[in-house]
Write a protein that holds these residues in place. Structure first.
Motif, PDB file in Angstrom:
ATOM      1  N   LEU A  34       1.039  -1.259   0.155  1.00  0.00           N
ATOM      2  CA  LEU A  34      -0.039  -0.138   0.064  1.00  0.00           C
ATOM      3  C   LEU A  34       0.800   1.326   0.137  1.00  0.00           C
ATOM      4  CD1 LEU A  34      -2.874  -1.078   2.428  1.00  0.00           C
ATOM      5  CD2 LEU A  34      -2.945  -0.786   0.008  1.00  0.00           C
ATOM      6  N   PHE A  35       1.981   1.280   0.797  1.00  0.00           N
ATOM      7  CA  PHE A  35       2.996   2.266   0.923  1.00  0.00           C
ATOM      8  C   PHE A  35       3.657   2.460  -0.504  1.00  0.00           C
ATOM      9  CE2 PHE A  35       6.861   4.729   1.573  1.00  0.00           C
ATOM     10  CZ  PHE A  35       6.473   5.567   2.351  1.00  0.00           C
ATOM     11  N   THR A  36       3.876   1.510  -1.324  1.00  0.00           N
ATOM     12  CA  THR A  36       4.351   1.582  -2.812  1.00  0.00           C
ATOM     13  C   THR A  36       3.307   2.143  -3.584  1.00  0.00           C
ATOM     14  OG1 THR A  36       5.909  -0.464  -2.091  1.00  0.00           O
ATOM     15  CG2 THR A  36       5.332   0.182  -4.494  1.00  0.00           C
ATOM     16  N   LEU A  37       2.144   1.757  -3.600  1.00  0.00           N
ATOM     17  CA  LEU A  37       1.235   2.404  -4.447  1.00  0.00           C
ATOM     18  C   LEU A  37       0.804   3.842  -4.161  1.00  0.00           C
ATOM     19  CD1 LEU A  37      -1.493  -0.514  -4.359  1.00  0.00           C
ATOM     20  CD2 LEU A  37       0.237  -0.051  -5.902  1.00  0.00           C
ATOM     21  N   LEU A  38       0.753   4.039  -2.896  1.00  0.00           N
ATOM     22  CA  LEU A  38       0.521   5.548  -2.467  1.00  0.00           C
ATOM     23  C   LEU A  38       1.637   6.342  -2.842  1.00  0.00           C
ATOM     24  CD1 LEU A  38      -1.315   7.704  -1.237  1.00  0.00           C
ATOM     25  CD2 LEU A  38      -0.409   7.082   1.172  1.00  0.00           C
ATOM     26  N   GLY A  39       2.991   5.935  -2.422  1.00  0.00           N
ATOM     27  CA  GLY A  39       4.244   6.914  -2.780  1.00  0.00           C
ATOM     28  C   GLY A  39       4.397   7.228  -4.150  1.00  0.00           C
ATOM     29  N   ASN A  40       4.405   6.162  -4.844  1.00  0.00           N
ATOM     30  CA  ASN A  40       4.566   6.305  -6.523  1.00  0.00           C
ATOM     31  C   ASN A  40       3.143   7.042  -7.144  1.00  0.00           C
ATOM     32  OD1 ASN A  40       6.971   4.863  -7.216  1.00  0.00           O
ATOM     33  ND2 ASN A  40       6.207   3.202  -6.028  1.00  0.00           N
ATOM     34  N   LEU A  41       2.256   6.785  -6.465  1.00  0.00           N
ATOM     35  CA  LEU A  41       1.122   7.655  -7.105  1.00  0.00           C
ATOM     36  C   LEU A  41       1.103   9.021  -6.674  1.00  0.00           C
ATOM     37  CD1 LEU A  41      -1.828   7.431  -8.490  1.00  0.00           C
ATOM     38  CD2 LEU A  41      -2.808   7.199  -6.398  1.00  0.00           C
ATOM     39  N   LEU A  42       1.597   9.346  -5.777  1.00  0.00           N
ATOM     40  CA  LEU A  42       2.083  10.773  -5.217  1.00  0.00           C
ATOM     41  C   LEU A  42       3.030  11.383  -6.235  1.00  0.00           C
ATOM     42  CD1 LEU A  42       1.844  10.866  -1.604  1.00  0.00           C
ATOM     43  CD2 LEU A  42       0.136  11.826  -3.025  1.00  0.00           C
ATOM     44  N   ILE A  43       4.247  10.582  -6.399  1.00  0.00           N
ATOM     45  CA  ILE A  43       5.008  11.132  -7.533  1.00  0.00           C
ATOM     46  C   ILE A  43       4.561  11.385  -8.805  1.00  0.00           C
ATOM     47  CG2 ILE A  43       7.105  10.686  -8.794  1.00  0.00           C
ATOM     48  CD1 ILE A  43       8.098   9.303  -6.246  1.00  0.00           C
ATOM     49  N   LEU A  44       3.760  10.388  -9.305  1.00  0.00           N
ATOM     50  CA  LEU A  44       3.075  10.848 -10.665  1.00  0.00           C
ATOM     51  C   LEU A  44       2.037  12.049 -10.586  1.00  0.00           C
ATOM     52  CD1 LEU A  44       1.908   7.209 -11.948  1.00  0.00           C
ATOM     53  CD2 LEU A  44       3.276   8.644 -12.955  1.00  0.00           C
ATOM     54  N   HIS A  54       7.808  18.910 -16.432  1.00  0.00           N
ATOM     55  CA  HIS A  54       7.344  18.422 -17.834  1.00  0.00           C
ATOM     56  C   HIS A  54       8.746  18.411 -18.488  1.00  0.00           C
ATOM     57  CE1 HIS A  54       2.914  19.392 -17.369  1.00  0.00           C
ATOM     58  NE2 HIS A  54       3.474  18.386 -16.318  1.00  0.00           N
ATOM     59  N   THR A  55       9.780  17.786 -18.146  1.00  0.00           N
ATOM     60  CA  THR A  55      11.180  17.511 -18.790  1.00  0.00           C
ATOM     61  C   THR A  55      11.387  16.164 -18.887  1.00  0.00           C
ATOM     62  OG1 THR A  55      12.257  17.611 -16.730  1.00  0.00           O
ATOM     63  CG2 THR A  55      12.000  19.622 -17.642  1.00  0.00           C
ATOM     64  N   PRO A  56      12.460  15.842 -19.753  1.00  0.00           N
ATOM     65  CA  PRO A  56      12.869  14.324 -20.027  1.00  0.00           C
ATOM     66  C   PRO A  56      13.117  13.571 -18.672  1.00  0.00           C
ATOM     67  CG  PRO A  56      13.912  15.789 -21.556  1.00  0.00           C
ATOM     68  CD  PRO A  56      13.139  16.681 -20.627  1.00  0.00           C
ATOM     69  N   MET A  57      13.900  14.317 -17.868  1.00  0.00           N
ATOM     70  CA  MET A  57      14.271  13.587 -16.414  1.00  0.00           C
ATOM     71  C   MET A  57      12.964  13.159 -15.790  1.00  0.00           C
ATOM     72  SD  MET A  57      16.000  15.030 -13.305  1.00  0.00           S
ATOM     73  CE  MET A  57      16.059  14.266 -11.632  1.00  0.00           C
ATOM     74  N   TYR A  58      11.844  13.943 -15.676  1.00  0.00           N
ATOM     75  CA  TYR A  58      10.551  13.711 -14.945  1.00  0.00           C
ATOM     76  C   TYR A  58       9.793  12.858 -15.740  1.00  0.00           C
ATOM     77  CZ  TYR A  58      12.572  16.852 -11.529  1.00  0.00           C
ATOM     78  OH  TYR A  58      13.517  17.500 -10.528  1.00  0.00           O
ATOM     79  N   PHE A  59       9.779  12.970 -17.182  1.00  0.00           N
ATOM     80  CA  PHE A  59       9.105  12.046 -17.978  1.00  0.00           C
ATOM     81  C   PHE A  59       9.508  10.595 -17.570  1.00  0.00           C
ATOM     82  CE2 PHE A  59       9.444   9.536 -21.903  1.00  0.00           C
ATOM     83  CZ  PHE A  59       8.057   9.368 -21.928  1.00  0.00           C
ATOM     84  N   PHE A  60      10.856  10.467 -17.352  1.00  0.00           N
ATOM     85  CA  PHE A  60      11.452   8.951 -17.302  1.00  0.00           C
ATOM     86  C   PHE A  60      11.099   8.664 -15.558  1.00  0.00           C
ATOM     87  CE2 PHE A  60      14.694  10.193 -20.407  1.00  0.00           C
ATOM     88  CZ  PHE A  60      14.029   9.341 -21.344  1.00  0.00           C
ATOM     89  N   LEU A  61      11.098   9.605 -14.888  1.00  0.00           N
ATOM     90  CA  LEU A  61      10.673   9.180 -13.219  1.00  0.00           C
ATOM     91  C   LEU A  61       9.361   8.918 -13.126  1.00  0.00           C
ATOM     92  CD1 LEU A  61      11.201   9.180 -10.281  1.00  0.00           C
ATOM     93  CD2 LEU A  61      11.044  11.897 -10.377  1.00  0.00           C
ATOM     94  N   GLY A  62       8.424   9.483 -14.189  1.00  0.00           N
ATOM     95  CA  GLY A  62       6.949   9.353 -13.790  1.00  0.00           C
ATOM     96  C   GLY A  62       6.882   7.689 -14.479  1.00  0.00           C
ATOM     97  N   LEU A  63       7.407   7.448 -15.575  1.00  0.00           N
ATOM     98  CA  LEU A  63       7.410   6.079 -16.080  1.00  0.00           C
ATOM     99  C   LEU A  63       8.058   5.212 -15.062  1.00  0.00           C
ATOM    100  CD1 LEU A  63       8.379   6.381 -19.816  1.00  0.00           C
ATOM    101  CD2 LEU A  63       6.300   5.622 -19.024  1.00  0.00           C
ATOM    102  N   LEU A  64       8.874   5.564 -14.303  1.00  0.00           N
ATOM    103  CA  LEU A  64       9.543   4.734 -13.371  1.00  0.00           C
ATOM    104  C   LEU A  64       8.572   4.236 -12.122  1.00  0.00           C
ATOM    105  CD1 LEU A  64      12.011   3.099 -11.961  1.00  0.00           C
ATOM    106  CD2 LEU A  64      12.768   5.112 -11.111  1.00  0.00           C
ATOM    107  N   SER A  65       7.865   5.622 -11.765  1.00  0.00           N
ATOM    108  CA  SER A  65       6.750   5.286 -10.744  1.00  0.00           C
ATOM    109  C   SER A  65       5.898   4.458 -11.285  1.00  0.00           C
ATOM    110  CB  SER A  65       6.209   6.594 -10.331  1.00  0.00           C
ATOM    111  OG  SER A  65       7.206   7.307  -9.844  1.00  0.00           O
ATOM    112  N   THR A  66       5.624   4.720 -12.556  1.00  0.00           N
ATOM    113  CA  THR A  66       4.109   3.800 -13.133  1.00  0.00           C
ATOM    114  C   THR A  66       4.746   2.220 -13.160  1.00  0.00           C
ATOM    115  OG1 THR A  66       3.720   5.369 -14.653  1.00  0.00           O
ATOM    116  CG2 THR A  66       2.984   3.224 -15.111  1.00  0.00           C
ATOM    117  N   PHE A  67       6.220   1.876 -13.385  1.00  0.00           N
ATOM    118  CA  PHE A  67       6.488   0.337 -13.544  1.00  0.00           C
ATOM    119  C   PHE A  67       6.517   0.030 -11.886  1.00  0.00           C
ATOM    120  CE2 PHE A  67       8.985   1.123 -17.692  1.00  0.00           C
ATOM    121  CZ  PHE A  67       8.028   0.368 -18.223  1.00  0.00           C
TER     122      PHE A  67
END
Length: 270
Positions: A34-44, A54-67
């Motif tokens: 649950l902590f994993t889901l909540l933490g990565n959802l907040l980052i997204l 909205h830069t390449p670095m955070y585009f990849f970070l958003g994908l990492l959170s999705t994974f």
């Protein structure tokens, strides 16, 4: 002629030497999941809601959170059901599906770590040309390649696992396949960070070196967690640690999260 045994289901034996601790493990892994889901959802949410991210670095970070949301979701729900006392049986098709998506998301995330290493190298080595080199088309292309590698890797492993007979050298097919990809990705990360280190040492001012290092410190810590001892529980612990690492060590993400929480509180108070 060879003898064949047709299987319709498998029985999950659980974690060795933990008999009688199922309730405790269920509570622990439920909290982590649950902590994993909540933490990565907040980052997204922080990345999507802030235009400065909205830069390449955070585009990849958003994908990492999705994974990191999808990866543990492949195995955790079934594991929690088993630990809560439900049937330990998993169907043949269910097992094959879990194996495929586990390797698909795991190997794609490994490729993404390599892509993020290259992104950090470009940002430090060519800061003035960063946005030109890492343009949207290039970023999307790198992500597509990562997905294709993950799909190919998962298809090969799943087909080998459920078609090859487990005799002689066939036992080593999966291990060699997984090890080769993991080693290749780790080498690519090491090459990128070696070049990043050389580029940082060439910066004359200590302030400039510190700033350059801070841009990749969070990703470097995440890499150490992914390829280090935490790898033993990589499908449960590593996704949770990534959300902690990037939320605590990244000023822009923390600033965006504070803005999100502030807006939520204002909405609730109204």
């Amino acid at each position: 002629m060879r003898n064949h045994t047709l299987l319709n289901e498998f029985i999950l034996w659980g974690i060795p030497q933990t008999e009688g601790l199922e309730a405790v493990l269920c509570a622990v892994f439920s909290f982590i999941y649950l902590f994993t889901l909540l933490g990565n959802l907040l980052i997204l949410i922080a990345i999507v809601s802030s235009s400065t991210l909205h830069t390449p670095m955070y585009f990849f970070l958003g994908l990492l959170s999705t994974f990191d949301i999808l990866f543990p979701s492949v195995t955790c729900p079934k594991m929690l059901l088993y630990l809560s006392g439900q049937s330990p049986v998993i169907s043949f098709k269910g097992c094959a599906s879990q194996l495929f998506f586990y390797h698909l998301l795991g190997s794609a995330e490994g490729c993404l770590y390599s892509v993020m290493s290259y992104d950090r190298f470009v940002a430090i080595r060519h800061p003035l040309r960063y946005m030109l080199i890492m343009k949207p088309r290039v970023c999307v292309g790198l992500v597509v390649v990562a997905g294709l590698v993950g799909c190919l890797h998962a298809t090969i492993l799943t087909s080998f696992t459920f078609q090859l007979s487990y005799c002689g050298p066939n036992q080593r097919v999966g291990s060699i396949n997984v090890g080769f990809l993991a080693l290749t990705l780790l080498i690519s990360v090491c090459v990128c960070y070696t070049r990043i280190g050389i580029a940082i040492l060439r910066i004359r001012s200590s302030e400039g070196r510190q700033k350059a290092f801070s841009t990749c410190s969070a990703h470097l810590v995440a890499i150490l967690c992914a390829y280090g001892p935490v790898q033993i529980l990589n499908n449960v612990v590593s996704p949770m640690l990534n959300s902690l690492i990037y939320s605590l060590r990244n000023k822009e993400v923390k600033r965006s999260l504070k803005r999100v929480f502030r807006n939520v509180l204002l909405t609730v108070c109204e």
